[in-house]
Design an enzyme around this catalytic site. Structure first.
Site, PDB file in Angstrom:
ATOM      1  N   SER A 164       0.779  -1.163  -0.062  1.00 25.92           N
ATOM      2  CA  SER A 164       0.013  -0.008  -0.147  1.00 25.92           C
ATOM      3  C   SER A 164       1.064   1.142  -0.102  1.00 25.92           C
ATOM      4  O   SER A 164       1.614   1.477   0.948  1.00 25.92           O
ATOM      5  CB  SER A 164      -0.932   0.247   1.140  1.00 25.92           C
ATOM      6  OG  SER A 164      -1.822   1.209   1.078  1.00 25.92           O
ATOM      7  N   GLU A 165       0.640   2.096  -0.895  1.00 26.68           N
ATOM      8  CA  GLU A 165       1.602   3.078  -1.190  1.00 26.68           C
ATOM      9  C   GLU A 165       1.953   4.129  -0.078  1.00 26.68           C
ATOM     10  O   GLU A 165       2.732   4.839   0.148  1.00 26.68           O
ATOM     11  CB  GLU A 165       1.325   4.034  -2.324  1.00 26.68           C
ATOM     12  CG  GLU A 165       0.182   4.913  -2.475  1.00 26.68           C
ATOM     13  CD  GLU A 165      -1.034   4.135  -3.031  1.00 26.68           C
ATOM     14  OE1 GLU A 165      -1.169   2.783  -3.092  1.00 26.68           O
ATOM     15  OE2 GLU A 165      -1.891   4.559  -3.683  1.00 26.68           O
ATOM     16  N   ASN A 166       0.637   4.216   1.022  1.00 26.00           N
ATOM     17  CA  ASN A 166       1.002   4.860   1.997  1.00 26.00           C
ATOM     18  C   ASN A 166       1.802   4.437   2.993  1.00 26.00           C
ATOM     19  O   ASN A 166       2.081   5.102   4.298  1.00 26.00           O
ATOM     20  CB  ASN A 166      -0.625   5.341   2.586  1.00 26.00           C
ATOM     21  CG  ASN A 166      -1.147   4.366   3.176  1.00 26.00           C
ATOM     22  OD1 ASN A 166      -1.255   2.967   2.507  1.00 26.00           O
ATOM     23  ND2 ASN A 166      -1.854   4.361   4.318  1.00 26.00           N
TER      24      ASN A 166
END
Lengths: 216, 226, 226, 216
Positions: free
Chosen positions: A46-48
């Site tokens: 997840s890019e966060n």
């Protein structure tokens, strides 16, 4: 006919191999995780800031410091890792994500993708999409074949690009298409449709694979 | 040792109209609300805010936007805060928002470059798109890259989970986001943190942000909630 | 899940003459001796080694040097291993060492760029010196910078303190050094680690190197000693 | 006369302020930490990955995973942090080190520094020196004024540069010099020497500060 989104998501799931690192876009792509074949465990990025994201958190049992890129509470699997945004996109841009699955406003026969802006209308920003499609080893577009009858697979994108020449595969409710140097090749056809239906719903020449298979 | 611990209002006291402020977080997860609230109270205007996104109304930088304090927003995504579109398209000059969109990975890396003394970096992201407009394209080993330049700010608002009195900070879960890069890339760094501990209480292997970057520590940041 | 745990000899079995290998560590602190020893036993030659330094005789990459396995060394400092000078100046062609010196910060950043998909970066380090020879100078905001290019390798030898079975790794104290950047910048990554634990035993906040980078895990690395 | 190295190190120590982040080169610069005035606590950065380095470790009580940039066992102070080499040099190049103190083979009147190579003779490599002198806010050269009578402070360096225009201050057993756009200014003179001695030991014009003070 089954739910269109489920048809697409379940077919996309078959593209993933055991151990693949995968980033799923918000919406339909998120559903892909529900259709993985037995024995295929993927690692969700997840890019966060998560490697090894798990399922949505159960209400009442959330870790309030752990959310996905859609700001929803999620769990993490054993062996997960949290990191900052520079590290996250270092992983993405560095080619360490095996596949990214996301929607599109338009895709064209050169593999160009437009999915982040409709000038004068919708300007949400590109978020991480530009990095994801440039960096991931395989870019799979999962979307409905047309937008209320309007072509989305085109000769040339009309909207501003997210990136040029990056799309590897397009999976819709009508079939599976691969983007090749020669153009877009239909490799699988959903049993509910005929080749002519797909051609009509596609805004560029569609090469029919001599080895065309039923989509399942 | 210098005492860095202050109240939120003391921490933002020096911020003037027109300041440039980096704000950590992703959809407000990892944003120090306690500092945002103090800035809303101070009500300085014409701010340039550098943040991953526009938060949501009532959360994160969304509060500054609602209060009409932001002139320019540099972000990667603003679609989940409908106020952005309203303010970008308003005819009221005083309320008008300028929004500069940067790919998320490029934004993170530009801030990292700003904090680590790099003059820029070459990224494949954005090549052939409107993001490339006005930028130098440099070919390395047969592939085109954009030259992207560093970003710095006068202030950084950082959200910590645990911070010692020197400023060494850890971040729990997905609150980390842009905070570590921003902490190195601003002239004045303020950490709003959930827990303040004595020096030595954080394992030196697990500190993420060094206290040398931190000018001011504000306790009392609440746990994040959707 | 794929079983990544192997013996040191199995781990280096695929390495051929002429391979390029990154080796973590700083003066051998943070170098996986267990993997170096296996490579000495395998006795492949003409290697290109990328490492902060040349170790010391009998330690770290110093062992490979003594065994005549290194053709090219890319490092920032070689002064504490007298064998480097001997081999650089020898008239015996087969023993001759090519040594490419790179400023330490530039070396770390080039490896980071190699692992994170950047085409290069601009650094002020080396401007006006012989390090600048043959490099593009780019002026940004009135200051000159060198364009430095990414570095990658076929193999990386990483030294972990604790590694779970997926490959997630932590580094104790000053053993961290170049290991995290190298783990992302090589085609095949082998971790020689002091302790192998089950997945989930390392706090996800404290993992430094993600297991996604790691192909092979070798246990039994000993604690470092001068 | 006291030990030359102690004279230099103790004077250098007076340049440091409470809370300064400082990187000390190997050798003489390391001694500076022993002469800090009361009330001045500095934070030592070691480029191999420590912020908040402490004293040398006591024999038998070493943490074998904790060494300084000279590969000697050291301790860390409460509030210390370990990091990787990219982070370390991000801190250095990013201007977060207040002062670096190191030796030189040659310094010239333009603030150019040569301390890493003697062609055909000594090729140890630059290590972290090039980054340190470019990145640190203040570069202090701590060295003996001459090398066995041979000038080290010159009109122009003869050896390859470590960096150009970076030296702020030179502290030797003879005095304290500041590098200014006009040239090298002697601001303090050690009581054991006369101005003429320093001029003779210096290979470039030496500007004598109108406010010349005794070095102490």
């Amino acid at each position: 006919m089954a739910d269109i989104k489920e048809i697409i998501a379940s077919r996309v799931a078959k593209e993933l191999k055991d151990g693949d690192v995968v980033n799923l876009g918000i919406g339909l792509p998120t559903m892909v995780a529900n259709f993985l074949p037995e024995g295929v465990d993927i690692i969700l990025q997840s890019e966060n800031g998560i490697m090894g994201m798990g399922a949505a958190a159960v209400a009442g049992a959330e870790d309030v410091d752990v959310v996905n890129a859609g700001a929803q509470y999620v769990t993490v699997n054993p062996g997960a890792m949290f990191f900052d945004s520079a590290t996250s996109f270092g992983i993405i841009r560095g080619g360490h994500v095996d596949a990214t699955i996301l929607g599109a406003l338009e895709v064209d026969q050169h593999g160009n993708l437009a999915n982040w802006i409709v000038p004068g209308k919708m300007v949400p920003g590109m978020g991480g999409a530009m990095d994801l499609v440039v960096g991931a080893k395989k870019v799979i577009i999962a979307m409905q074949h047309t937008q209320k009858g309007k072509h989305k697979i085109l000769k040339e994108c009309t909207l501003p690009y997210t990136a040029v020449g990056v799309v590897d595969m397009i999976i819709t409710e009508m079939g599976v298409m691969e983007v090749t140097p020669e153009g877009i090749v239909l490799t699988e056809l959903h049993p509910d449709f005929k080749v002519e239906d797909v051609k009509e719903a596609t805004g560029c020449e569609l090469i029919i694979s001599p080895d065309l298979k039923p989509m399942a | 040792m210098i005492n860095k611990v202050k109240t939120a209002d003391e921490a933002v006291a020096g911020i003037s109209d027109g300041a440039t402020i980096m704000v950590g977080g992703f959809m407000a997860c990892g944003t120090p609300e306690i500092l945002i609230d103090a800035l809303v109270r101070k009500n300085v205007k014409n701010l340039t805010i550098i943040c991953n996104d526009a938060g949501v109304p009532g959360r994160g930088v969304g509060k500054l936007l609602s209060n009409g304090q932001i002139k320019t927003l540099i972000a990667s995504h603003v679609g989940l805060n409908p106020e952005v579109a309203t303010r970008m398209n308003t005819d009221v000059a005083a309320d008008k928002l300028e929004c500069i969109l940067v790919p998320q990975g490029t934004l993170a890396e530009r801030i990292r470059a700003g904090g680590t003394g790099l003059g820029g970096f070459l990224t494949p992201t954005g090549v052939g798109t409107i993001v490339a407009e006005g930028k130098q394209v440099i070919n390395v080993s047969g592939r085109d890259y954009l030259l992207e330049l560093p970003l710095r700010a006068e202030y950084a608002f950082i959200r910590g989970s645990v911070t010692d009195k020197f400023g060494n900070t850890t971040y729990n879960g997905t609150t980390r986001t842009f905070n570590p890069m921003m902490a190195a890339a601003a002239d004045h760094v303020i950490v709003g943190t959930c827990e303040i501990v004595e020096m030595g209480e954080i394992d030196p292997n697990n500190v993420v942000t060094s206290g040398i970057f931190v000018d001011t520590i504000v306790g009392g940041e609440k746990q994040w909630q959707i």
